[in-house]
Design a protein around this motif. Structure first.
Motif, PDB file in Angstrom:
ATOM      1  N   ARG A  73       0.853  -1.204   0.000  1.00  0.00           N
ATOM      2  CA  ARG A  73       0.000   0.000   0.000  1.00  0.00           C
ATOM      3  C   ARG A  73       0.880   1.241   0.000  1.00  0.00           C
ATOM      4  O   ARG A  73       0.541   2.243  -0.605  1.00  0.00           O
ATOM      5  CB  ARG A  73      -0.900   0.005   1.233  1.00  0.00           C
ATOM      6  CG  ARG A  73      -2.064  -0.952   1.161  1.00  0.00           C
ATOM      7  CD  ARG A  73      -2.981  -0.786   2.366  1.00  0.00           C
ATOM      8  NE  ARG A  73      -2.297  -1.090   3.614  1.00  0.00           N
ATOM      9  CZ  ARG A  73      -2.198  -2.305   4.147  1.00  0.00           C
ATOM     10  NH1 ARG A  73      -2.740  -3.331   3.540  1.00  0.00           N
ATOM     11  NH2 ARG A  73      -1.579  -2.486   5.292  1.00  0.00           N
ATOM     12  N   THR A  79      -5.373  -2.912  -2.185  1.00  0.00           N
ATOM     13  CA  THR A  79      -4.982  -3.836  -1.125  1.00  0.00           C
ATOM     14  C   THR A  79      -4.153  -4.956  -1.735  1.00  0.00           C
ATOM     15  O   THR A  79      -4.659  -5.711  -2.560  1.00  0.00           O
ATOM     16  CB  THR A  79      -6.225  -4.413  -0.421  1.00  0.00           C
ATOM     17  OG1 THR A  79      -6.998  -3.323   0.091  1.00  0.00           O
ATOM     18  CG2 THR A  79      -5.829  -5.333   0.713  1.00  0.00           C
ATOM     19  N   HIS A 105      -2.318  -8.492  -2.334  1.00  0.00           N
ATOM     20  CA  HIS A 105      -2.594  -9.887  -2.002  1.00  0.00           C
ATOM     21  C   HIS A 105      -1.439 -10.393  -1.152  1.00  0.00           C
ATOM     22  O   HIS A 105      -0.295 -10.367  -1.604  1.00  0.00           O
ATOM     23  CB  HIS A 105      -2.729 -10.716  -3.284  1.00  0.00           C
ATOM     24  CG  HIS A 105      -2.953 -12.164  -3.029  1.00  0.00           C
ATOM     25  ND1 HIS A 105      -4.160 -12.659  -2.579  1.00  0.00           N
ATOM     26  CD2 HIS A 105      -2.128 -13.213  -3.131  1.00  0.00           C
ATOM     27  CE1 HIS A 105      -4.058 -13.956  -2.435  1.00  0.00           C
ATOM     28  NE2 HIS A 105      -2.834 -14.316  -2.754  1.00  0.00           N
ATOM     29  N   ASN A 165       1.461  -4.773   5.275  1.00  0.00           N
ATOM     30  CA  ASN A 165       0.509  -5.135   4.223  1.00  0.00           C
ATOM     31  C   ASN A 165      -0.142  -6.487   4.450  1.00  0.00           C
ATOM     32  O   ASN A 165      -0.930  -6.942   3.638  1.00  0.00           O
ATOM     33  CB  ASN A 165       1.217  -5.181   2.869  1.00  0.00           C
ATOM     34  CG  ASN A 165       1.892  -3.882   2.565  1.00  0.00           C
ATOM     35  OD1 ASN A 165       1.256  -2.924   2.169  1.00  0.00           O
ATOM     36  ND2 ASN A 165       3.199  -3.824   2.782  1.00  0.00           N
TER      37      ASN A 165
END
Length: 131
Positions: free
Chosen positions: A13, A56, A58, A112
């Motif tokens: 991000r 967002t 993975h 993240n």
């Protein structure tokens, strides 16, 4: 020909926050930039090229083979920062260190949600004659 991993892309991000987390926790040199990436260099000539995901990311898994001394330093930094850590990838053994293959290992998450791991012995143990 000897095939070697040269780099992989870590989606984030905030690429600067993620690179900072990696270098601070792992005790690595300051990151550099290359094009749109913030590059984190690890000791075996492999780089983690951190890129903004614009969404967002993975979650992925990144494991780092470290020495016993490095393990103590990294694990200490994880604890100093109050991060959660586990002995297993499924987060069933909080605040424990595993002893897989005769070494030590822990898992924690980056900002993240990527699962990060440090281990002192590779899976399956060391090949004979190597350490």
């Amino acid at each position: 020909m000897s095939v070697q991993l040269n780099h992989t892309i870590v989606h984030a991000r905030d690429k600067h926050e993620t690179a900072r987390h990696l270098v601070e926790i792992l005790g690595l040199p300051d990151p550099t930039t290359y094009g749109p990436f913030v590059v984190v260099q690890v000791g075996n000539d492999v780089s983690l090229d951190v890129a903004d995901d614009h969404g967002t990311p993975h979650p992925q898994h990144y494991a780092f083979l470290v020495t016993e001394a490095e393990f103590d330093q990294i694990h200490g930094r994880i604890q100093e920062r109050g991060l959660e850590w586990w002995a297993d990838p499924f987060h069933r053994r909080p605040r424990e260190v595993n002893d897989n293959d005769g070494g030590r290992g822990v898992y924690w998450n980056d900002p993240n949600g990527h699962s990060l791991e440090i281990l002192t012995v590779p899976y399956g143990g060391w090949p004979s004659g190597r350490r």
